[in-house]
Motif scaffolding. Structure first.
Motif, PDB file in Angstrom:
ATOM      1  N   ALA A   1     -27.512  44.383  30.961  1.00 14.95           N
ATOM      2  CA  ALA A   1     -28.439  45.240  31.694  1.00 14.95           C
ATOM      3  C   ALA A   1     -27.682  45.984  32.794  1.00 14.95           C
ATOM      4  N   PHE A   2     -27.754  47.304  32.746  1.00 18.71           N
ATOM      5  CA  PHE A   2     -27.197  48.148  33.795  1.00 18.71           C
ATOM      6  C   PHE A   2     -28.326  48.475  34.766  1.00 18.71           C
ATOM      7  N   GLY A   3     -28.068  48.387  36.060  1.00 26.88           N
ATOM      8  CA  GLY A   3     -29.113  48.557  37.048  1.00 26.88           C
ATOM      9  C   GLY A   3     -29.207  49.953  37.629  1.00 26.88           C
ATOM     10  N   VAL A   4     -30.440  50.364  37.906  1.00 25.25           N
ATOM     11  CA  VAL A   4     -30.726  51.577  38.676  1.00 25.25           C
ATOM     12  C   VAL A   4     -31.635  51.155  39.824  1.00 25.25           C
ATOM     13  N   ARG A   5     -31.752  51.997  40.846  1.00 27.25           N
ATOM     14  CA  ARG A   5     -32.506  51.619  42.040  1.00 27.25           C
ATOM     15  C   ARG A   5     -33.911  52.198  42.122  1.00 27.25           C
ATOM     16  N   THR A   6     -34.217  53.244  41.329  1.00 26.49           N
ATOM     17  CA  THR A   6     -35.542  53.848  41.431  1.00 26.49           C
ATOM     18  C   THR A   6     -36.135  54.119  40.052  1.00 26.49           C
ATOM     19  N   LEU A   7     -37.458  54.222  40.016  1.00 28.23           N
ATOM     20  CA  LEU A   7     -38.143  54.576  38.786  1.00 28.23           C
ATOM     21  C   LEU A   7     -37.763  55.992  38.368  1.00 28.23           C
ATOM     22  N   ASP A   8     -37.552  56.887  39.328  1.00 28.09           N
ATOM     23  CA  ASP A   8     -37.129  58.254  38.999  1.00 28.09           C
ATOM     24  C   ASP A   8     -35.781  58.258  38.278  1.00 28.09           C
ATOM     25  N   GLU A   9     -34.845  57.400  38.731  1.00 28.94           N
ATOM     26  CA  GLU A   9     -33.556  57.298  38.044  1.00 28.94           C
ATOM     27  C   GLU A   9     -33.765  56.802  36.614  1.00 28.94           C
ATOM     28  N   LEU A  10     -34.621  55.810  36.443  1.00 32.55           N
ATOM     29  CA  LEU A  10     -34.884  55.269  35.110  1.00 32.55           C
ATOM     30  C   LEU A  10     -35.493  56.350  34.216  1.00 32.55           C
ATOM     31  N   LYS A  11     -36.417  57.123  34.761  1.00 29.62           N
ATOM     32  CA  LYS A  11     -37.026  58.217  34.001  1.00 29.62           C
ATOM     33  C   LYS A  11     -35.985  59.268  33.622  1.00 29.62           C
ATOM     34  N   SER A  12     -35.028  59.530  34.505  1.00 33.46           N
ATOM     35  CA  SER A  12     -33.948  60.477  34.189  1.00 33.46           C
ATOM     36  C   SER A  12     -33.092  59.963  33.041  1.00 33.46           C
ATOM     37  N   PHE A  13     -32.807  58.656  33.047  1.00 33.60           N
ATOM     38  CA  PHE A  13     -32.051  58.072  31.943  1.00 33.60           C
ATOM     39  C   PHE A  13     -32.858  58.110  30.647  1.00 33.60           C
ATOM     40  N   GLU A  14     -34.171  57.924  30.723  1.00 36.48           N
ATOM     41  CA  GLU A  14     -35.009  58.022  29.541  1.00 36.48           C
ATOM     42  C   GLU A  14     -34.899  59.427  28.943  1.00 36.48           C
ATOM     43  N   THR A  15     -34.929  60.442  29.789  1.00 38.66           N
ATOM     44  CA  THR A  15     -34.773  61.825  29.332  1.00 38.66           C
ATOM     45  C   THR A  15     -33.412  62.024  28.691  1.00 38.66           C
ATOM     46  N   LEU A  16     -32.369  61.479  29.308  1.00 39.25           N
ATOM     47  CA  LEU A  16     -31.011  61.601  28.772  1.00 39.25           C
ATOM     48  C   LEU A  16     -30.917  60.940  27.400  1.00 39.25           C
ATOM     49  N   LEU A  17     -31.502  59.759  27.245  1.00 41.31           N
ATOM     50  CA  LEU A  17     -31.495  59.073  25.949  1.00 41.31           C
ATOM     51  C   LEU A  17     -32.242  59.889  24.904  1.00 41.31           C
ATOM     52  N   ASN A  18     -33.381  60.469  25.297  1.00 37.83           N
ATOM     53  CA  ASN A  18     -34.137  61.317  24.376  1.00 37.83           C
ATOM     54  C   ASN A  18     -33.302  62.512  23.934  1.00 37.83           C
ATOM     55  N   GLU A  19     -32.638  63.162  24.887  1.00 38.16           N
ATOM     56  CA  GLU A  19     -31.816  64.332  24.571  1.00 38.16           C
ATOM     57  C   GLU A  19     -30.649  63.975  23.668  1.00 38.16           C
ATOM     58  N   ALA A  20     -30.139  62.739  23.792  1.00 35.48           N
ATOM     59  CA  ALA A  20     -29.022  62.277  22.964  1.00 35.48           C
ATOM     60  C   ALA A  20     -29.514  61.669  21.646  1.00 35.48           C
ATOM     61  N   SER A  21     -30.816  61.712  21.395  1.00 34.96           N
ATOM     62  CA  SER A  21     -31.434  61.143  20.188  1.00 34.96           C
ATOM     63  C   SER A  21     -31.118  59.656  20.012  1.00 34.96           C
ATOM     64  N   VAL A  22     -31.092  58.920  21.134  1.00 36.77           N
ATOM     65  CA  VAL A  22     -30.882  57.476  21.091  1.00 36.77           C
ATOM     66  C   VAL A  22     -32.258  56.813  21.029  1.00 36.77           C
ATOM     67  N   ALA A  23     -32.512  56.057  19.960  1.00 33.99           N
ATOM     68  CA  ALA A  23     -33.775  55.329  19.832  1.00 33.99           C
ATOM     69  C   ALA A  23     -33.844  54.271  20.929  1.00 33.99           C
ATOM     70  N   HIS A  24     -34.999  54.193  21.600  1.00 39.67           N
ATOM     71  CA  HIS A  24     -35.147  53.233  22.696  1.00 39.67           C
ATOM     72  C   HIS A  24     -36.604  52.779  22.800  1.00 39.67           C
ATOM     73  N   SER A  25     -36.849  51.832  23.686  1.00 40.87           N
ATOM     74  CA  SER A  25     -38.166  51.218  23.840  1.00 40.87           C
ATOM     75  C   SER A  25     -39.146  52.054  24.639  1.00 40.87           C
ATOM     76  N   GLY A  26     -38.654  53.035  25.375  1.00 39.69           N
ATOM     77  CA  GLY A  26     -39.497  53.667  26.386  1.00 39.69           C
ATOM     78  C   GLY A  26     -39.556  52.734  27.583  1.00 39.69           C
ATOM     79  N   ILE A  27     -40.114  53.192  28.670  1.00 41.07           N
ATOM     80  CA  ILE A  27     -40.168  52.371  29.883  1.00 41.07           C
ATOM     81  C   ILE A  27     -41.193  51.254  29.694  1.00 41.07           C
ATOM     82  N   LYS A  28     -40.732  50.036  29.898  1.00 36.55           N
ATOM     83  CA  LYS A  28     -41.553  48.828  29.781  1.00 36.55           C
ATOM     84  C   LYS A  28     -41.547  48.098  31.120  1.00 36.55           C
ATOM     85  N   ILE A  29     -42.402  47.092  31.253  1.00 32.88           N
ATOM     86  CA  ILE A  29     -42.427  46.235  32.448  1.00 32.88           C
ATOM     87  C   ILE A  29     -41.922  44.854  32.053  1.00 32.88           C
TER      88      ILE A  29
END
Length: 125
Positions: A70-98
Motif C-alpha cells: 500500500a502506497f500512502g497519500v494524505r488527502t482524498l483529493d490526491e486519491l481521486k487524482s490517482f484514480e483519474t491517472l489510473l483511468n487515463e492509463a487504462s489500469v483496471a482498479h476497484s474505484g475508491i472504497k472504504i
C-alpha cells in the motif's frame, strides 16, 4: 531502541520493462534501473522490483507470501487524482472504497506481475 521506518521492500517481477512502465505512471521516474532491476524512492523507503531466480511463478496473495503493498497519500483529493491517472492509463482498479478496518479511503489494482497494489489515504493527524 525501536524500528523507525521501512528501509526497502523487494518484489519479484515478471518483466522489468512492464513493471517500469506500470509503476512510473504513478510513482514517477525510477531512481535506478538495469535490465534486471528497477528501483523507486518513496519517502525514506526504496521499492525494488527484480527478476526471479529461475522462471516467474505467480503466487496466490491470499494463500501465502505478500498479500499487497500500500502506497500512502494524505488527502482524498490526491486519491481521486490517482484514480483519474489510473483511468487515463487504462489500469483496471476497484474505484475508491472504504477500508473496513481503518475507515479510510483506498483504491486497489494489480500490477503486471499480479502483485496487489493499494493507494491508501491516511491524513496527517
Amino acid at each position: 531502541m525501536h524500528i523507525n521506518f521501512i528501509d526497502h521492500i523487494v518484489l519479484i517481477a515478471r518483466s522489468i520493462q512492464e513493471t517500469e512502465k506500470f509503476y512510473s505512471s504513478f510513482l514517477g521516474e525510477p531512481v535506478y534501473q538495469t535490465e534486471e532491476t528497477v528501483v523507486y524512492q518513496i519517502g525514506d523507503t526504496k521499492v525494488f522490483f527484480v527478476l526471479p531466480n529461475g522462471g516467474f511463478e505467480k503466487t496466490d496473495k491470499d494463500k501465502g507470501g505478500l498479500n499487497h503493498i500500500a502506497f500512502g497519500v494524505r488527502t482524498l483529493d490526491e486519491l481521486k487524482s490517482f484514480e483519474t491517472l489510473l483511468n487515463e492509463a487504462s489500469v483496471a482498479h476497484s474505484g475508491i472504497k472504504i477500508d473496513k478496518y481503518g475507515n479510510k479511503e483506498f483504491i486497489w489494482f494489480d500490477d503486471p506481475s499480479g502483485t496487489r497494489v493499494e493507494l491508501y489515504s491516511r491524513p496527517l493527524k
